[in-house]
Scaffold this motif. Structure first.
Motif, PDB file in Angstrom:
ATOM      1  N   ASP A   1      10.923   1.708  11.909  1.00  0.00           N
ATOM      2  CA  ASP A   1      10.766   3.096  12.344  1.00  0.00           C
ATOM      3  C   ASP A   1      12.007   3.580  13.087  1.00  0.00           C
ATOM      4  OD1 ASP A   1       8.250   3.681  11.283  1.00  0.00           O
ATOM      5  OD2 ASP A   1       7.197   2.895  13.033  1.00  0.00           O
ATOM      6  N   ALA A   2      12.642   2.665  13.839  1.00  0.00           N
ATOM      7  CA  ALA A   2      13.766   3.051  14.685  1.00  0.00           C
ATOM      8  C   ALA A   2      15.087   3.134  13.933  1.00  0.00           C
ATOM      9  CB  ALA A   2      13.890   2.075  15.855  1.00  0.00           C
ATOM     10  N   VAL A   3      15.381   2.147  13.080  1.00  0.00           N
ATOM     11  CA  VAL A   3      16.713   2.080  12.459  1.00  0.00           C
ATOM     12  C   VAL A   3      16.668   2.155  10.936  1.00  0.00           C
ATOM     13  CG1 VAL A   3      17.595   0.730  14.397  1.00  0.00           C
ATOM     14  CG2 VAL A   3      16.755  -0.458  12.364  1.00  0.00           C
ATOM     15  N   GLY A   4      15.471   2.214  10.353  1.00  0.00           N
ATOM     16  CA  GLY A   4      15.361   2.271   8.900  1.00  0.00           C
ATOM     17  C   GLY A   4      15.073   0.911   8.297  1.00  0.00           C
ATOM     18  N   ALA A   5      14.727   0.910   7.011  1.00  0.00           N
ATOM     19  CA  ALA A   5      14.325  -0.313   6.330  1.00  0.00           C
ATOM     20  C   ALA A   5      15.507  -1.174   5.906  1.00  0.00           C
ATOM     21  CB  ALA A   5      13.470   0.028   5.112  1.00  0.00           C
ATOM     22  N   ARG A   6      16.660  -0.567   5.676  1.00  0.00           N
ATOM     23  CA  ARG A   6      17.781  -1.316   5.089  1.00  0.00           C
ATOM     24  C   ARG A   6      18.233  -2.465   5.988  1.00  0.00           C
ATOM     25  NH1 ARG A   6      18.891   1.737   0.795  1.00  0.00           N
ATOM     26  NH2 ARG A   6      18.565   3.985   0.991  1.00  0.00           N
TER      27      ARG A   6
ATOM     28  N   SER B   1       6.135   1.517   3.415  1.00  0.00           N
ATOM     29  CA  SER B   1       7.115   2.148   4.304  1.00  0.00           C
ATOM     30  C   SER B   1       8.535   1.979   3.785  1.00  0.00           C
ATOM     31  CB  SER B   1       6.987   1.552   5.712  1.00  0.00           C
ATOM     32  OG  SER B   1       5.677   1.734   6.223  1.00  0.00           O
ATOM     33  N   VAL B   2       8.830   0.804   3.196  1.00  0.00           N
ATOM     34  CA  VAL B   2      10.145   0.586   2.593  1.00  0.00           C
ATOM     35  C   VAL B   2      10.384   1.592   1.470  1.00  0.00           C
ATOM     36  CG1 VAL B   2      11.573  -1.024   1.259  1.00  0.00           C
ATOM     37  CG2 VAL B   2      10.231  -1.858   3.205  1.00  0.00           C
ATOM     38  N   ALA B   3       9.388   1.785   0.616  1.00  0.00           N
ATOM     39  CA  ALA B   3       9.522   2.728  -0.496  1.00  0.00           C
ATOM     40  C   ALA B   3       9.717   4.152   0.007  1.00  0.00           C
ATOM     41  CB  ALA B   3       8.284   2.639  -1.387  1.00  0.00           C
ATOM     42  N   ARG B   4       9.024   4.503   1.080  1.00  0.00           N
ATOM     43  CA  ARG B   4       9.151   5.860   1.620  1.00  0.00           C
ATOM     44  C   ARG B   4      10.510   6.070   2.271  1.00  0.00           C
ATOM     45  NH1 ARG B   4       8.049   7.207   6.768  1.00  0.00           N
ATOM     46  NH2 ARG B   4       6.739   5.361   7.070  1.00  0.00           N
ATOM     47  N   LEU B   5      10.965   5.109   3.057  1.00  0.00           N
ATOM     48  CA  LEU B   5      12.205   5.270   3.812  1.00  0.00           C
ATOM     49  C   LEU B   5      13.451   5.110   2.944  1.00  0.00           C
ATOM     50  CD1 LEU B   5      11.161   3.257   7.000  1.00  0.00           C
ATOM     51  CD2 LEU B   5      11.501   5.735   6.853  1.00  0.00           C
TER      52      LEU B   5
ATOM     53  N   TRP C   1      -7.008  -7.178  -4.423  1.00  0.00           N
ATOM     54  CA  TRP C   1      -5.695  -6.548  -4.442  1.00  0.00           C
ATOM     55  C   TRP C   1      -5.783  -5.044  -4.645  1.00  0.00           C
ATOM     56  CZ3 TRP C   1      -1.770  -8.265  -2.136  1.00  0.00           C
ATOM     57  CH2 TRP C   1      -1.549  -9.629  -2.023  1.00  0.00           C
ATOM     58  N   MET C   2      -6.853  -4.561  -5.262  1.00  0.00           N
ATOM     59  CA  MET C   2      -7.080  -3.117  -5.278  1.00  0.00           C
ATOM     60  C   MET C   2      -7.142  -2.594  -3.842  1.00  0.00           C
ATOM     61  SD  MET C   2     -10.016  -2.661  -8.242  1.00  0.00           S
ATOM     62  CE  MET C   2     -10.503  -1.104  -7.511  1.00  0.00           C
ATOM     63  N   GLN C   3      -7.880  -3.321  -3.014  1.00  0.00           N
ATOM     64  CA  GLN C   3      -8.056  -2.907  -1.619  1.00  0.00           C
ATOM     65  C   GLN C   3      -6.795  -3.153  -0.804  1.00  0.00           C
ATOM     66  OE1 GLN C   3     -12.011  -3.374   0.046  1.00  0.00           O
ATOM     67  NE2 GLN C   3     -11.130  -4.539   1.733  1.00  0.00           N
ATOM     68  N   ASN C   4      -6.169  -4.313  -0.986  1.00  0.00           N
ATOM     69  CA  ASN C   4      -4.949  -4.624  -0.230  1.00  0.00           C
ATOM     70  C   ASN C   4      -3.810  -3.672  -0.552  1.00  0.00           C
ATOM     71  OD1 ASN C   4      -6.262  -6.765   0.948  1.00  0.00           O
ATOM     72  ND2 ASN C   4      -5.302  -8.334  -0.322  1.00  0.00           N
ATOM     73  N   PHE C   5      -3.804  -3.143  -1.780  1.00  0.00           N
ATOM     74  CA  PHE C   5      -2.754  -2.215  -2.206  1.00  0.00           C
ATOM     75  C   PHE C   5      -3.016  -0.804  -1.691  1.00  0.00           C
ATOM     76  CE2 PHE C   5      -1.448   0.951  -5.416  1.00  0.00           C
ATOM     77  CZ  PHE C   5      -0.071   0.769  -5.393  1.00  0.00           C
ATOM     78  N   THR C   6      -4.250  -0.346  -1.779  1.00  0.00           N
ATOM     79  CA  THR C   6      -4.545   1.055  -1.476  1.00  0.00           C
ATOM     80  C   THR C   6      -4.730   1.318   0.017  1.00  0.00           C
ATOM     81  OG1 THR C   6      -6.886   0.611  -1.950  1.00  0.00           O
ATOM     82  CG2 THR C   6      -5.558   1.535  -3.726  1.00  0.00           C
ATOM     83  N   LEU C   7      -5.240   0.343   0.773  1.00  0.00           N
ATOM     84  CA  LEU C   7      -5.497   0.597   2.186  1.00  0.00           C
ATOM     85  C   LEU C   7      -4.216   0.799   3.001  1.00  0.00           C
ATOM     86  CD1 LEU C   7      -7.660   1.004   4.297  1.00  0.00           C
ATOM     87  CD2 LEU C   7      -7.688  -1.476   4.694  1.00  0.00           C
ATOM     88  N   PRO C   8      -3.177  -0.054   2.867  1.00  0.00           N
ATOM     89  CA  PRO C   8      -1.935   0.237   3.596  1.00  0.00           C
ATOM     90  C   PRO C   8      -1.322   1.580   3.197  1.00  0.00           C
ATOM     91  CG  PRO C   8      -1.938  -2.036   2.839  1.00  0.00           C
ATOM     92  CD  PRO C   8      -3.104  -1.365   2.177  1.00  0.00           C
ATOM     93  N   ALA C   9      -1.408   1.919   1.892  1.00  0.00           N
ATOM     94  CA  ALA C   9      -0.882   3.218   1.459  1.00  0.00           C
ATOM     95  C   ALA C   9      -1.671   4.356   2.104  1.00  0.00           C
ATOM     96  CB  ALA C   9      -0.936   3.321  -0.057  1.00  0.00           C
ATOM     97  N   TYR C  10      -2.986   4.178   2.235  1.00  0.00           N
ATOM     98  CA  TYR C  10      -3.827   5.176   2.901  1.00  0.00           C
ATOM     99  C   TYR C  10      -3.404   5.352   4.359  1.00  0.00           C
ATOM    100  CZ  TYR C  10      -7.989   6.903   5.379  1.00  0.00           C
ATOM    101  OH  TYR C  10      -8.857   7.579   6.204  1.00  0.00           O
TER     102      TYR C  10
ATOM    103  N   GLY D   1       1.984   8.180   8.604  1.00  0.00           N
ATOM    104  CA  GLY D   1       3.446   8.188   8.479  1.00  0.00           C
ATOM    105  C   GLY D   1       4.118   7.194   9.404  1.00  0.00           C
ATOM    106  N   SER D   2       3.424   6.110   9.748  1.00  0.00           N
ATOM    107  CA  SER D   2       3.939   5.147  10.719  1.00  0.00           C
ATOM    108  C   SER D   2       3.990   3.746  10.123  1.00  0.00           C
ATOM    109  CB  SER D   2       3.046   5.125  11.970  1.00  0.00           C
ATOM    110  OG  SER D   2       3.384   4.061  12.826  1.00  0.00           O
ATOM    111  N   ALA D   3       5.205   3.185  10.050  1.00  0.00           N
ATOM    112  CA  ALA D   3       5.347   1.800   9.609  1.00  0.00           C
ATOM    113  C   ALA D   3       4.740   0.842  10.626  1.00  0.00           C
ATOM    114  CB  ALA D   3       6.822   1.472   9.393  1.00  0.00           C
ATOM    115  N   SER D   4       4.764   1.226  11.905  1.00  0.00           N
ATOM    116  CA  SER D   4       4.193   0.376  12.946  1.00  0.00           C
ATOM    117  C   SER D   4       2.698   0.188  12.741  1.00  0.00           C
ATOM    118  CB  SER D   4       4.462   0.989  14.328  1.00  0.00           C
ATOM    119  OG  SER D   4       5.847   1.101  14.581  1.00  0.00           O
ATOM    120  N   LEU D   5       1.990   1.254  12.385  1.00  0.00           N
ATOM    121  CA  LEU D   5       0.545   1.156  12.171  1.00  0.00           C
ATOM    122  C   LEU D   5       0.227   0.395  10.886  1.00  0.00           C
ATOM    123  CD1 LEU D   5      -0.738   4.627  13.396  1.00  0.00           C
ATOM    124  CD2 LEU D   5      -1.058   2.400  14.478  1.00  0.00           C
TER     125      LEU D   5
END
Length: 441
Positions: free
Chosen positions: A390-395, A263-267, A47-56, A62-66
């Protein structure tokens, strides 16, 4: 004929004095206890890796798609390779198979550390993550089909609850440890090296002390026909069809936010996925998931697990809908905890019902369908909803998931099934308790 620990009659005394089906009862079995703690320590690194790699990836692109694509290459193999992996779990020594796959994941975590240290091309990072995902897919049916056989079937709910709580407890401990080590000056790639070392906590006990059991019976299918054995079992037992389809739709439509959490936290809240506020939000959500999983094997242990499913889905819908509307991360903290709690209470209840309606020889062929529905479907949702986010937001994505959860509360309500739809008690199933349609408890 030799019997397994789960092949008992209702009159057989249990090897402990705890309430059957509770977490304490499951921990009374030495082999289960050893593997439980070994897996827990190993999962902290995961979970250290699963948490940090998506954030990286989110911070770098800056892409939710990636980010969604990253989750897909990690979990996508669960969708495509789980059934062949289930056949391997029944044909080969499970202990050696799990040790081998754990070793592959350990090596690929080292490779990933090197790639991240060099800011290597994204495709190489995704390829390393794919290798980890394939090894995890081959590992999962062999390990998960064996764990229920280490405890008496009457204590199965407690073991499943503990396993789910462990997943979410390490989901908290992993990011917390990552934050601590980063504060002490450890780089991201060094965190991945720490993760590689934690695989030894499971590899060593399996190599030296505990062997994973194999089922004593067998299914009628032979050769490649075994590929369809799980589908036959699920089709013929309505409770399995209902639980797996509920988990499939829940994962696909309601849970994309899990993989897309950075991405949810950022948007929605303007948080940096590598910042302290984001880590706090994630940890609170993980705490909720931990207590939601643990609740099924503790203070909810005396409840009929089947009745927790519609209640969990309705409360999840309320939490996700509220989370979608908030724009303050501080106000979102308690809702994130509730969201995690209802998410994993529901998932654990579904897993418990399924496991209690499987005979031991059926697990290797049928559990892959659970992995496909639970883990394998999440990356599909990420691929679909990442570009939408990415197109319409997370909400809108979260709100859509909340509405779907309300519909699933109706579909996943098992009170409409008959007694014959469940595995009979003399075959190892949990006793059927008729449900009062006017109440959930």
């Amino acid at each position: 004929m030799t019997t397994t620990p789960t092949a008992t009659t209702p009159e057989t005394p249990l090897p402990h004095s705890h309430t059957p089906g509770t977490a304490r009862a499951a921990l009374a079995y030495p082999k289960f206890r050893i593997l439980f703690f070994g897996m827990a320590l190993s999962s902290i690194g995961t979970w250290m890796q699963n948490f940090t790699l998506p954030a990286y990836i989110d911070g770098r692109t800056g892409s939710a798609s990636l980010v969604g694509l990253l989750i897909f290459v990690q979990l996508g193999p669960l969708l495509f390779l789980s059934i062949p992996s289930g056949i391997l779990a029944d044909r080969f020594d499970r202990t050696r198979l799990v040790i081998g796959m754990q070793s592959v994941m350990m090596v690929m975590s080292v490779v990933l550390a090197v790639l991240v240290a060099r800011d290597a091309a994204l495709w190489t990072i995704f390829a390393a993550q794919l290798s980890i995902g394939v090894a995890n897919t081959i590992n999962a049916p062999a390990f998960s089909a064996s764990i229920p056989m280490l405890v008496d079937r009457r204590d199965l709910s407690g073991a499943i609850s503990l396993n789910s709580a462990m997943i979410n407890g390490t989901r908290i401990a992993g990011p917390a440890l990552a934050a601590l080590l980063a504060a002490l000056g450890m780089s991201l790639s060094q965190l991945f090296l720490v993760n590689a070392a934690t695989y030894l906590f499971l590899i060593v006990p399996l190599a030296l002390k505990v062997r994973l059991p194999m089922p004593t019976g067998s299914l009628p299918e032979r050769g490649w026909r075994k590929l369809g054995a799980g589908f036959r079992i699920v089709r013929e037992r309505a409770v399995l069809l209902r639980t797996i389809s509920t988990m499939f739709l829940f994962s696909l439509l309601c849970l994309p936010y899990v993989g897309l959490f950075p991405s949810v936290a950022r948007l929605n809240f303007g948080l940096d996925p590598e910042g302290g506020e984001y880590k706090m939000l994630y940890i609170v959500w993980g705490l909720g998931a931990f207590f939601g999983a643990l609740a099924v094997g503790t203070w909810l242990a005396r409840r009929d697990t089947r009745r927790l499913i519609p209640l969990g889905l309705l409360t999840f819908a309320a939490a996700l809908g509220t989370f979608a509307l908030l724009d303050s991360w501080v106000l979102a903290l308690p809702i994130a905890g509730a969201l995690g709690f209802t998410y994993f209470m529901t998932a654990t209840a579904l897993a418990s019902v399924m496991q209690n309606n499987l005979a031991d020889p059926e697990r290797g062929s049928t559990m892959p369908l659970w992995f496909m529905a639970f883990g394998g479907t999440v990356p599909i949702g990420n691929l679909i909803f990442g570009p939408v986010m990415d197109a319409v937001g997370a909400r809108w994505v979260l709100a859509f998931g909340a509405v779907c959860a309300v519909g699933l509360a109706w579909w996943g309500d098992l009170k409409r099934l008959d007694e014959d739809d469940f595995l009979a008690a003399d075959e190892g199933g949990e006793p059927f308790r008729p449900v009062n349609a006017n109440r959930l408890f």
